[in-house]
Motif scaffolding. Structure first.
Motif, PDB file in Angstrom:
ATOM      1  N   ASN A   1     -38.502 -18.083   4.778  1.00  0.00           N
ATOM      2  CA  ASN A   1     -38.019 -17.084   3.926  1.00  0.00           C
ATOM      3  C   ASN A   1     -36.649 -16.704   4.515  1.00  0.00           C
ATOM      4  O   ASN A   1     -35.682 -16.504   3.984  1.00  0.00           O
ATOM      5  CB  ASN A   1     -38.683 -15.751   3.684  1.00  0.00           C
ATOM      6  CG  ASN A   1     -38.366 -14.565   2.568  1.00  0.00           C
ATOM      7  OD1 ASN A   1     -37.932 -15.180   1.706  1.00  0.00           O
ATOM      8  ND2 ASN A   1     -38.178 -13.741   3.077  1.00  0.00           N
TER       9      ASN A   1
ATOM     10  N   TYR B   1     -34.324 -21.360   5.432  1.00  0.00           N
ATOM     11  CA  TYR B   1     -35.075 -22.576   5.209  1.00  0.00           C
ATOM     12  C   TYR B   1     -35.044 -23.822   5.951  1.00  0.00           C
ATOM     13  O   TYR B   1     -35.820 -24.866   6.140  1.00  0.00           O
ATOM     14  CB  TYR B   1     -34.690 -22.888   3.768  1.00  0.00           C
ATOM     15  CG  TYR B   1     -35.478 -23.586   2.796  1.00  0.00           C
ATOM     16  CD1 TYR B   1     -36.656 -23.045   2.552  1.00  0.00           C
ATOM     17  CD2 TYR B   1     -35.528 -24.866   2.337  1.00  0.00           C
ATOM     18  CE1 TYR B   1     -37.680 -23.348   1.508  1.00  0.00           C
ATOM     19  CE2 TYR B   1     -36.581 -25.481   1.638  1.00  0.00           C
ATOM     20  CZ  TYR B   1     -37.643 -24.525   1.351  1.00  0.00           C
ATOM     21  OH  TYR B   1     -38.482 -25.195   0.268  1.00  0.00           O
TER      22      TYR B   1
ATOM     23  N   LYS C   1     -44.608 -22.175  -0.062  1.00  0.00           N
ATOM     24  CA  LYS C   1     -43.616 -21.643  -0.825  1.00  0.00           C
ATOM     25  C   LYS C   1     -44.298 -20.542  -1.757  1.00  0.00           C
ATOM     26  O   LYS C   1     -43.488 -19.711  -2.156  1.00  0.00           O
ATOM     27  CB  LYS C   1     -43.016 -23.005  -1.843  1.00  0.00           C
ATOM     28  CG  LYS C   1     -42.203 -23.738  -1.292  1.00  0.00           C
ATOM     29  CD  LYS C   1     -41.471 -24.659  -2.272  1.00  0.00           C
ATOM     30  CE  LYS C   1     -42.579 -25.562  -2.926  1.00  0.00           C
ATOM     31  NZ  LYS C   1     -41.969 -26.610  -3.958  1.00  0.00           N
TER      32      LYS C   1
ATOM     33  N   ASN D   1     -41.608 -12.041  -0.892  1.00  0.00           N
ATOM     34  CA  ASN D   1     -40.394 -11.229  -1.681  1.00  0.00           C
ATOM     35  C   ASN D   1     -40.740 -10.422  -2.821  1.00  0.00           C
ATOM     36  O   ASN D   1     -40.290  -9.714  -3.413  1.00  0.00           O
ATOM     37  CB  ASN D   1     -39.671 -12.323  -2.233  1.00  0.00           C
ATOM     38  CG  ASN D   1     -38.687 -13.063  -1.137  1.00  0.00           C
ATOM     39  OD1 ASN D   1     -38.002 -12.532  -0.155  1.00  0.00           O
ATOM     40  ND2 ASN D   1     -38.895 -14.485  -0.804  1.00  0.00           N
TER      41      ASN D   1
ATOM     42  N   ILE E   1     -44.114 -17.344   0.625  1.00  0.00           N
ATOM     43  CA  ILE E   1     -42.794 -17.045   0.566  1.00  0.00           C
ATOM     44  C   ILE E   1     -42.531 -16.127  -0.499  1.00  0.00           C
ATOM     45  O   ILE E   1     -42.026 -14.929  -0.540  1.00  0.00           O
ATOM     46  CB  ILE E   1     -41.639 -18.177   0.617  1.00  0.00           C
ATOM     47  CG1 ILE E   1     -41.623 -18.753   2.077  1.00  0.00           C
ATOM     48  CG2 ILE E   1     -40.151 -17.623   0.425  1.00  0.00           C
ATOM     49  CD1 ILE E   1     -40.882 -20.089   2.212  1.00  0.00           C
ATOM     50  N   LYS E   2     -43.045 -16.762  -1.897  1.00  0.00           N
ATOM     51  CA  LYS E   2     -42.719 -15.761  -3.006  1.00  0.00           C
ATOM     52  C   LYS E   2     -43.661 -14.330  -2.786  1.00  0.00           C
ATOM     53  O   LYS E   2     -43.102 -13.266  -3.372  1.00  0.00           O
ATOM     54  CB  LYS E   2     -43.563 -16.528  -4.187  1.00  0.00           C
ATOM     55  CG  LYS E   2     -42.614 -17.684  -4.684  1.00  0.00           C
ATOM     56  CD  LYS E   2     -43.470 -18.523  -6.083  1.00  0.00           C
ATOM     57  CE  LYS E   2     -42.774 -19.393  -6.488  1.00  0.00           C
ATOM     58  NZ  LYS E   2     -43.277 -20.202  -7.672  1.00  0.00           N
TER      59      LYS E   2
END
Length: 291
Positions: free
Chosen positions: A238, A241, A260, A267, A263-264
């Motif tokens: 995050n 990359y 991924k 955030n 990481i979402k």
């Protein structure tokens, strides 16, 4: 030594993209492309590629069926599964067939390159180890007697990199990996059930501490430790990359799609967290160890 690749996918654009990435990044040479699974086992046995990139869902024969056929015919190369399947049971079936590396559709170039590079590095390591064993067999025998715990020294910097060296499940995870290494020393293609090893570790811990420790407790501690590693790697990605540790570990130890997803979540906490696969994680660790 240049690695050879065989690509099987019914989408010609996917085949061309993967072939381009392989050549562009000097990863090896594509010896054949197939658009269906009809004669895939025969073609794989004929060409004997180092690495097969194979679609999960194919006309005539699916990817898992092809892999099982090839293994029964004695093929020893590596398989990378190309998949847009989200069904957990189908993915579990792929892991059971021996696949531990996935590239997801739609194809992300960074993920594809990282996964292929990781498999190439794994192959190079295996070749190097084989050459060393052939050349200095008597030294290797001495190492087996005097340095059987050498892999523990190698694992420490890896666990430090992914931030789990101080986790409560660190020792359980180390024991799990140790048991798998012991099995692979006897037979590199050895199949094992994680639950059996959890039970074994629990029994040993119960005897050591004179109390009852359940296999489920061992499993939970190991899963929490691996989840922490996923969180740490996702945090690195995050922030950057192209962080070296993120690039090195994100696809080898985890399903990149789940990295991924984590990481979402970082955030936006309303997003689901990423998931782990214990077998992929430990096999990824073992692939990095020289034992």
């Amino acid at each position: 030594m240049m690695n050879t690749f065989l690509i099987i996918d019914d989408d010609v654009s996917v085949r061309k993209m993967l072939g381009y990435l392989i050549v562009k990044n000097n990863l090896g040479k594509v010896v054949e492309e197939l658009g269906s699974g009809e004669h895939a086992p025969e073609e794989i046995i004929f060409y004997q590629p180092d690495i097969v990139l194979i679609d999960f869902l194919l006309p005539q024969k699916d990817g898992v069926e092809i892999i099982q056929s090839c293994r029964s015919l004695g093929y020893k190369g590596k398989f990378i599964m190309i998949s847009q399947v989200d069904n957990d049971n189908m993915i579990a079936k792929a892991y059971e067939s021996g696949v531990i590396f996935f590239i997801h559709k739609p194809i992300n170039k960074i993920e594809a390159i990282n996964v292929i590079k990781g498999v190439c590095q794994n192959l190079q390591l295996e070749r190097s180890v084989a050459m060393i064993k052939d050349a200095v067999f008597h030294i290797e025998q001495e190492k087996q007697v005097n340095g059987q715990e050498n892999w523990r020294q190698q694992i420490t910097p890896i666990f430090t990199d992914i931030g789990i060296i101080a986790e409560s499940g660190y020792e359980d995870l180390t024991k799990l990996i140790g048991e798998i290494i012991s099995l692979k020393k006897k037979n590199k293609s050895s199949n094992y059930q994680l639950q059996d090893i959890y039970i074994q570790i629990a029994e040993e811990e119960s005897l050591l501490h004179n109390t009852t420790i359940h296999a489920r407790t061992i499993e939970q501690r190991i899963r929490r430790t691996i989840l922490k590693a996923l969180q740490n790697i996702a945090a690195l990605g995050n922030d950057d990359y192209y962080n070296n540790k993120f690039v090195e570990y994100s696809s080898v130890l985890f399903d990149f799609k789940q990295v991924k997803q984590e990481i979402k979540h970082i955030n936006n906490p309303k997003e689901d967290r990423g998931k782990i696969n214990v077998k992929k994680f430990v096999e990824g660790i073992v692939s990095k160890l020289n034992f």
